[in-house]
Design a protein around this motif. Sequence first.
Motif: not given
Length: 288
Positions: A173-174, A191-192, A197-199, A211-212
Motif C-alpha cells: 500500500v502506497i 505500507v508507505l 518520500l522514498l529517496p 513514514a516521513g
Amino acid sequence: MRRAAALSGLLRSLHPSKTLPGCCSATSSHLQSTAATSCDAASMGQASARVISTSAAAASLHIADMPYCMQRQMITLGERTPSKAPDTWIAPDAVIIGDVDLYDRVSVWSGAVLRGDLNNIRVFAWSCIGDRTVIHAARSSPTGLPASTQIGRHVVIGQGCLLRSCQIQHEAVIGDRCILLEGSIVETQSVLAPGSLLPPGRLVPHGQLWAGNPARYVRDLTGDEKEGIVDLAESMFPLADARVDEVLPTSEAFREAEQLRERLAAKSPAWAAVLSGWEDTPVTPNDV
C-alpha cells in the motif's frame, strides 16, 4: 472483513482527513474548438463536409456545445504501444502513454497519467492506481538498478502520488501524496504512509510500515494488517465496475451519425426514405 478493517484503521490513523485511495471520482472536462465549412456540391460534385477548426471564432463556443473530447486514453509513441487486459478499467480522463502493460482487473482512476515514453511500466493484476497519480520510467537509473517501473499484484497506490523508476512488490500500500524516486523498492506486504518520500535506492523491507520525509521505519505490521492488503485491493474493483456504464464502449461517433441522418432527412424526402429503409431509392446529387 476484520483484516480489511484493521488495515483501514491503520491508514485512517496515519491520515485521518483522507479517504481510502482510489475512492475519489473526480471528473474533468476538456475543450476542443470546432467550426463547420462547406464546399459547393454543384461545382465540386460532393456533399458538404465538416472539418475541425482552431479559429478564434470557434474558441468562443460554450463547453456544453463542444461535440468532441480531446482526451485520449491510450496513446502510442512510435513503437511504444500501451496494452491492457480486457477487464482493466481506465477512467475517462486518465492517460496511458507508450510502453505500458496493464494486467487483469487493474483500475486506473481519474486524472492519473502512466507515461512509458522512455521505459516500460508494468502494473500486475488487481492493482489500483489512485486519482491524479503520475507514474513514469526514466531511460536509465543513476542507482544502477532497473529503470523500468514495476507494480506488483494487489497493490494499492493512493491519490496524488509520483512514482519514477521504482519497484513495488506484491501486496503493498502506497499512501496518498507519496513520492518514490529512482531505484526505490517496496517489498511485499509493506505500507508507505501518506505524504512520505522514498529517496533513490531506498528499500522498505517486507512487512514494515515506513513514514516521513525521507521515509523511515516506524513499526512492523500486524498479521491482520498484512492480510488486509489483498482485501483492500480487491475492494477497489467493484467501485470501478459501478462506473463502467459512465463511459460509452466505443465513442461519440454514433451521435454525430444520428445528427447527420436527421439533417439529411429534413432536407430531402428521398434521403428520408432511404435512411428509414422504406424503399430502395437511389439518391442523385440533385437530392443532396
